[in-house]
Motif scaffolding. Sequence first.
Motif, PDB file in Angstrom:
ATOM      1  N   ALA A  32     -12.742   6.495   8.733  1.00  0.00           N
ATOM      2  CA  ALA A  32     -11.977   6.829   7.527  1.00  0.00           C
ATOM      3  C   ALA A  32     -10.695   7.528   7.973  1.00  0.00           C
ATOM      4  N   ILE A  33      -9.564   7.030   7.499  1.00  0.00           N
ATOM      5  CA  ILE A  33      -8.266   7.624   7.819  1.00  0.00           C
ATOM      6  C   ILE A  33      -7.792   8.408   6.596  1.00  0.00           C
ATOM      7  N   VAL A  34      -7.515   9.707   6.774  1.00  0.00           N
ATOM      8  CA  VAL A  34      -7.004  10.513   5.668  1.00  0.00           C
ATOM      9  C   VAL A  34      -5.580  10.987   5.986  1.00  0.00           C
ATOM     10  N   ARG A  35      -4.857  11.373   4.954  1.00  0.00           N
ATOM     11  CA  ARG A  35      -3.449  11.806   5.055  1.00  0.00           C
ATOM     12  C   ARG A  35      -2.565  10.714   5.666  1.00  0.00           C
ATOM     13  N   ALA A  36      -2.744   9.482   5.183  1.00  0.00           N
ATOM     14  CA  ALA A  36      -1.963   8.351   5.702  1.00  0.00           C
ATOM     15  C   ALA A  36      -0.475   8.509   5.423  1.00  0.00           C
ATOM     16  N   GLU A  37      -0.131   9.271   4.396  1.00  0.00           N
ATOM     17  CA  GLU A  37       1.299   9.438   4.062  1.00  0.00           C
ATOM     18  C   GLU A  37       2.039  10.264   5.109  1.00  0.00           C
ATOM     19  N   GLN A  38       1.289  10.928   6.019  1.00  0.00           N
ATOM     20  CA  GLN A  38       1.906  11.753   7.061  1.00  0.00           C
ATOM     21  C   GLN A  38       2.001  11.023   8.411  1.00  0.00           C
ATOM     22  N   ILE A  39       1.630   9.738   8.439  1.00  0.00           N
ATOM     23  CA  ILE A  39       1.755   8.953   9.672  1.00  0.00           C
ATOM     24  C   ILE A  39       3.237   8.834  10.045  1.00  0.00           C
ATOM     25  N   VAL A  40       3.506   8.830  11.344  1.00  0.00           N
ATOM     26  CA  VAL A  40       4.883   8.792  11.840  1.00  0.00           C
ATOM     27  C   VAL A  40       5.195   7.384  12.371  1.00  0.00           C
ATOM     28  N   VAL A  41       6.405   6.927  12.081  1.00  0.00           N
ATOM     29  CA  VAL A  41       6.889   5.644  12.606  1.00  0.00           C
ATOM     30  C   VAL A  41       8.098   5.934  13.486  1.00  0.00           C
ATOM     31  N   SER A  42       8.117   5.386  14.700  1.00  0.00           N
ATOM     32  CA  SER A  42       9.274   5.620  15.575  1.00  0.00           C
ATOM     33  C   SER A  42      10.492   4.881  15.019  1.00  0.00           C
ATOM     34  N   GLY A  43      11.658   5.430  15.257  1.00  0.00           N
ATOM     35  CA  GLY A  43      12.889   4.875  14.698  1.00  0.00           C
ATOM     36  C   GLY A  43      13.290   5.623  13.442  1.00  0.00           C
ATOM     37  N   SER A  44      14.572   5.661  13.152  1.00  0.00           N
ATOM     38  CA  SER A  44      15.068   6.412  11.997  1.00  0.00           C
ATOM     39  C   SER A  44      14.641   5.757  10.689  1.00  0.00           C
ATOM     40  N   LEU A  45      14.749   6.508   9.609  1.00  0.00           N
ATOM     41  CA  LEU A  45      14.395   5.977   8.289  1.00  0.00           C
ATOM     42  C   LEU A  45      15.294   4.797   7.928  1.00  0.00           C
ATOM     43  N   ALA A  46      16.580   4.878   8.260  1.00  0.00           N
ATOM     44  CA  ALA A  46      17.518   3.790   7.941  1.00  0.00           C
ATOM     45  C   ALA A  46      17.103   2.500   8.644  1.00  0.00           C
ATOM     46  N   ASN A  48      14.080   1.695   9.813  1.00  0.00           N
ATOM     47  CA  ASN A  48      12.805   1.195   9.294  1.00  0.00           C
ATOM     48  C   ASN A  48      12.941   0.629   7.880  1.00  0.00           C
ATOM     49  N   LYS A  49      13.898   1.160   7.115  1.00  0.00           N
ATOM     50  CA  LYS A  49      14.169   0.583   5.794  1.00  0.00           C
ATOM     51  C   LYS A  49      14.685  -0.845   5.922  1.00  0.00           C
ATOM     52  N   VAL A  50      15.575  -1.076   6.879  1.00  0.00           N
ATOM     53  CA  VAL A  50      16.114  -2.419   7.107  1.00  0.00           C
ATOM     54  C   VAL A  50      14.993  -3.378   7.515  1.00  0.00           C
ATOM     55  N   LYS A  51      14.136  -2.910   8.442  1.00  0.00           N
ATOM     56  CA  LYS A  51      13.041  -3.760   8.936  1.00  0.00           C
ATOM     57  C   LYS A  51      12.060  -4.106   7.818  1.00  0.00           C
ATOM     58  N   TYR A  52      11.722  -3.097   6.994  1.00  0.00           N
ATOM     59  CA  TYR A  52      10.751  -3.348   5.923  1.00  0.00           C
ATOM     60  C   TYR A  52      11.364  -4.196   4.816  1.00  0.00           C
ATOM     61  N   ALA A  53      12.667  -4.036   4.582  1.00  0.00           N
ATOM     62  CA  ALA A  53      13.344  -4.859   3.573  1.00  0.00           C
ATOM     63  C   ALA A  53      13.328  -6.329   3.983  1.00  0.00           C
ATOM     64  N   GLN A  54      13.494  -6.587   5.289  1.00  0.00           N
ATOM     65  CA  GLN A  54      13.424  -7.967   5.788  1.00  0.00           C
ATOM     66  C   GLN A  54      12.011  -8.531   5.602  1.00  0.00           C
ATOM     67  N   PHE A  55      11.008  -7.676   5.790  1.00  0.00           N
ATOM     68  CA  PHE A  55       9.613  -8.091   5.615  1.00  0.00           C
ATOM     69  C   PHE A  55       9.321  -8.378   4.139  1.00  0.00           C
ATOM     70  N   VAL A  56       9.816  -7.508   3.255  1.00  0.00           N
ATOM     71  CA  VAL A  56       9.579  -7.673   1.816  1.00  0.00           C
ATOM     72  C   VAL A  56      10.222  -8.962   1.308  1.00  0.00           C
ATOM     73  N   LYS A  57      11.306  -9.372   1.946  1.00  0.00           N
ATOM     74  CA  LYS A  57      12.012 -10.588   1.523  1.00  0.00           C
ATOM     75  C   LYS A  57      11.209 -11.860   1.795  1.00  0.00           C
ATOM     76  N   LYS A  58      10.297 -11.808   2.742  1.00  0.00           N
ATOM     77  CA  LYS A  58       9.499 -12.991   3.097  1.00  0.00           C
ATOM     78  C   LYS A  58       8.436 -13.233   2.029  1.00  0.00           C
ATOM     79  N   ARG A  59       8.515 -14.386   1.370  1.00  0.00           N
ATOM     80  CA  ARG A  59       7.563 -14.667   0.300  1.00  0.00           C
ATOM     81  C   ARG A  59       7.384 -16.176   0.131  1.00  0.00           C
ATOM     82  N   HIS A  60       6.350 -16.531  -0.602  1.00  0.00           N
ATOM     83  CA  HIS A  60       6.098 -17.935  -0.910  1.00  0.00           C
ATOM     84  C   HIS A  60       7.228 -18.457  -1.793  1.00  0.00           C
TER      85      HIS A  60
END
Length: 197
Positions: A32-46, A48-60
């Motif tokens: 069981a993983i708790v406090r998932a909102e406190q997980i750290v991702v390497s790289g700046s927020l800007a 990671n926002k670009v990377k996740y936006a590219q991922f969100v764009k991929k769709r059927h």
Amino acid sequence: MADTVVIDAKGHLLGRLASITAKQLLNGKKIAIVRAEQIVVSGSLARNKVKYAQFVKKRHNTNPRRGPFHFRSPARIFWRTVRGMMPHRTERGQQAMARLAMFEGVPAPYDKVKRVVVPEALKAIRMRADRNFCVLGNLSQEFGWNYGPLVERLEAQRKIKEQAFYAEKKAKVALASKAAGAVDLSAVNKVLASNGF
């Protein structure tokens, strides 16, 4: 519940924690993983926002309801990261994924259980101090996860309860040690010594 390992994810790196979790799940552990909102991702927020936006764009193309599905909550983002490291289309992989539980904050059954960390995945140990990083909860809020303030409020309530419990526990231990020191065992010790104890 007794055989479940509860990992406090605060300050852990996303990929490292996910790979260790995946391996342990495949070995048969319940996690069981708790406090998932406190997980750290390497790289700046800007970044990671670009990377996740590219991922969100991929769709059927013709029917986006068929997927791929882009989760917004930190717990589900971590869940999907672990799933990517699993043979999740096999029976073994599905059973392993069923042994994983993910939560933002520390919900009711897990707030009274010993929580552990994974040293191999901690940011403080695995990442240079001058490197950029962002917190998964902040990234999720950028993409529409709106429960951050609610989780913070519930966590504040939990911490107050935990502090009260710990103060009570300390008082009981102090009382027990005081009582043990006040007892006169000289008569009993003579009998024990005569019997070789």
